[in-house]
Design a protein around this motif. Sequence first.
Motif, PDB file in Angstrom:
ATOM      1  N   CYS A  19       8.521   4.705   0.655  1.00  0.00           N
ATOM      2  CA  CYS A  19       8.897   4.169  -0.908  1.00  0.00           C
ATOM      3  C   CYS A  19       9.863   4.687  -1.570  1.00  0.00           C
ATOM      4  CB  CYS A  19       6.901   4.030  -1.306  1.00  0.00           C
ATOM      5  SG  CYS A  19       7.358   2.180  -2.195  1.00  0.00           S
ATOM      6  N   MET A  20       9.765   5.602  -2.140  1.00  0.00           N
ATOM      7  CA  MET A  20      10.051   6.451  -3.167  1.00  0.00           C
ATOM      8  C   MET A  20      11.757   6.326  -2.762  1.00  0.00           C
ATOM      9  SD  MET A  20       9.012   7.146  -6.091  1.00  0.00           S
ATOM     10  CE  MET A  20      10.305   8.548  -6.439  1.00  0.00           C
ATOM     11  N   THR A  76      10.823   6.047 -10.340  1.00  0.00           N
ATOM     12  CA  THR A  76      11.957   6.211 -11.120  1.00  0.00           C
ATOM     13  C   THR A  76      12.906   6.013 -12.096  1.00  0.00           C
ATOM     14  OG1 THR A  76      11.754   6.133  -8.250  1.00  0.00           O
ATOM     15  CG2 THR A  76      14.106   5.666  -8.951  1.00  0.00           C
ATOM     16  N   GLU A  77      11.913   4.535 -12.406  1.00  0.00           N
ATOM     17  CA  GLU A  77      12.879   4.098 -13.460  1.00  0.00           C
ATOM     18  C   GLU A  77      12.159   3.438 -13.963  1.00  0.00           C
ATOM     19  OE1 GLU A  77      14.224   2.660 -15.939  1.00  0.00           O
ATOM     20  OE2 GLU A  77      16.748   2.651 -14.151  1.00  0.00           O
ATOM     21  N   LYS A  78      12.293   4.007 -16.064  1.00  0.00           N
ATOM     22  CA  LYS A  78      10.581   3.394 -16.525  1.00  0.00           C
ATOM     23  C   LYS A  78      11.670   2.388 -18.143  1.00  0.00           C
ATOM     24  CE  LYS A  78       8.589   8.091 -16.204  1.00  0.00           C
ATOM     25  NZ  LYS A  78       9.410   8.600 -14.448  1.00  0.00           N
ATOM     26  N   LEU A  80       1.924   0.223  -4.675  1.00  0.00           N
ATOM     27  CA  LEU A  80       2.183   1.235  -3.917  1.00  0.00           C
ATOM     28  C   LEU A  80       4.214   1.613  -4.374  1.00  0.00           C
ATOM     29  CD1 LEU A  80       1.448   3.910  -2.905  1.00  0.00           C
ATOM     30  CD2 LEU A  80       2.193   3.479  -0.803  1.00  0.00           C
ATOM     31  N   CYS A  81       4.444   0.145  -4.015  1.00  0.00           N
ATOM     32  CA  CYS A  81       6.012   0.302  -4.872  1.00  0.00           C
ATOM     33  C   CYS A  81       6.402   0.034  -5.782  1.00  0.00           C
ATOM     34  CB  CYS A  81       6.345  -0.924  -3.836  1.00  0.00           C
ATOM     35  SG  CYS A  81       6.083  -0.798  -1.397  1.00  0.00           S
ATOM     36  N   ALA A  82       5.456  -0.762  -6.569  1.00  0.00           N
ATOM     37  CA  ALA A  82       5.360  -0.456  -8.133  1.00  0.00           C
ATOM     38  C   ALA A  82       5.328   0.306  -8.842  1.00  0.00           C
ATOM     39  CB  ALA A  82       5.022  -1.728  -8.781  1.00  0.00           C
ATOM     40  N   ALA A  83       4.179   1.651  -8.426  1.00  0.00           N
ATOM     41  CA  ALA A  83       4.031   2.929  -9.068  1.00  0.00           C
ATOM     42  C   ALA A  83       5.403   3.908  -8.490  1.00  0.00           C
ATOM     43  CB  ALA A  83       3.166   3.178  -8.007  1.00  0.00           C
ATOM     44  N   ALA A  84       6.419   3.421  -7.129  1.00  0.00           N
ATOM     45  CA  ALA A  84       7.061   4.179  -6.526  1.00  0.00           C
ATOM     46  C   ALA A  84       8.460   4.044  -7.907  1.00  0.00           C
ATOM     47  CB  ALA A  84       7.730   3.993  -5.110  1.00  0.00           C
ATOM     48  N   PHE A  85       8.318   2.518  -8.252  1.00  0.00           N
ATOM     49  CA  PHE A  85       9.512   2.324  -8.976  1.00  0.00           C
ATOM     50  C   PHE A  85       9.128   2.670 -10.686  1.00  0.00           C
ATOM     51  CE2 PHE A  85      10.683  -1.839  -6.165  1.00  0.00           C
ATOM     52  CZ  PHE A  85      12.137  -1.196  -6.437  1.00  0.00           C
ATOM     53  N   LEU A 142      17.663   1.106  -3.529  1.00  0.00           N
ATOM     54  CA  LEU A 142      17.620  -0.364  -4.091  1.00  0.00           C
ATOM     55  C   LEU A 142      17.985  -0.558  -5.526  1.00  0.00           C
ATOM     56  CD1 LEU A 142      14.085  -1.991  -2.930  1.00  0.00           C
ATOM     57  CD2 LEU A 142      16.098  -2.683  -1.929  1.00  0.00           C
ATOM     58  N   LEU A 143      18.104   0.796  -6.483  1.00  0.00           N
ATOM     59  CA  LEU A 143      18.111   0.543  -8.146  1.00  0.00           C
ATOM     60  C   LEU A 143      19.118   1.029  -7.882  1.00  0.00           C
ATOM     61  CD1 LEU A 143      14.597   3.199  -9.242  1.00  0.00           C
ATOM     62  CD2 LEU A 143      16.088   0.780  -9.830  1.00  0.00           C
TER      63      LEU A 143
END
Length: 305
Positions: free
Chosen positions: A215-216, A245-247, A237-242, A222-223
């Motif tokens: 997922c990470m 990576t990107e705050k 889980l995907c939201a946590a990975a985002f 994607l970013l």
Amino acid sequence: MASIREVAKLAHVAPSTVSRALNGSGYVSEKSKNKIKKAVEELDYIPNQWIRNLYKKRTGIIGVMTPDIIHPYFSTLWNYLEAELDQYGYNVVICNTRGNQDKEREYLDTLELIVGSAFLSDEYYMNIEKPIISLDRIIPGIPLVTSDHHQGGILAGELFLEKGCKKVMCFSDPTRMELASADSARALIDVMEKHNREVIIESFQWEEVINYQLCMKRTRTLLDQYPDVDGIMALDLCAAAFLKTEKNKKILAYDGTYVTDFNYYSIDSIVQDAKKVAKESVNMLIKLINDQPLKKMEVLVPVKY
């Protein structure tokens, strides 16, 4: 391993009759029961101890079918389903299909089911004469209990607008008309486009949804591909990975499970009420088992932010 159809063929009865005999969920003549028991033992269909338990138990066994128990929302929901069914004296079998249609077919032939994810055709489900509840797939004639995903999409859209987002990425396919959960994407797009905002539709592979490292890797790709996206709605889980990576972007989780609590930074979430979904599903299933009429074929459980 023998299948229920082989048992039915050897016993000279229908597969549904074998299913009723094993589950104790409907009338089967003693003559047919004896033929089925003999066929089951001859084919070694299931362990003998389970056969004896099925024949002796007054309560039934309910299958709860999922694509993968590792998924945070499904694991949370199955926990509540088991607790609800236990109150009615039912045992639960977790049916992990991983998208395998042969496994799905075998479970459907054997058990009364609460179906979390379905891959077989509508026609196959419509020809099954036993109590079945669907939790996402919209199948003609099969009762549906699910979250109000249309409401979820509207809440998400309003939140993104409030935060000033102009280009949002979403991971629910709005073209999947057969899935109730896709309503979240359709509602989100409707809200955003009314305000001249853009929605990008992307996807995760199933393996990426349940594997944090994969997922990470996908989130970084994607970013890099969409550097100007300023809002993201994804499963927990995907939201946590985002978020890791990107705050600097607005990250919104969709499910609201325990995963959203495992981060240094809190994640805003559209929360599905898994406990309520489980309660409504079991109530409807019990009515079907007892041949009681249903007031409605669709129950939508409100979500919250």
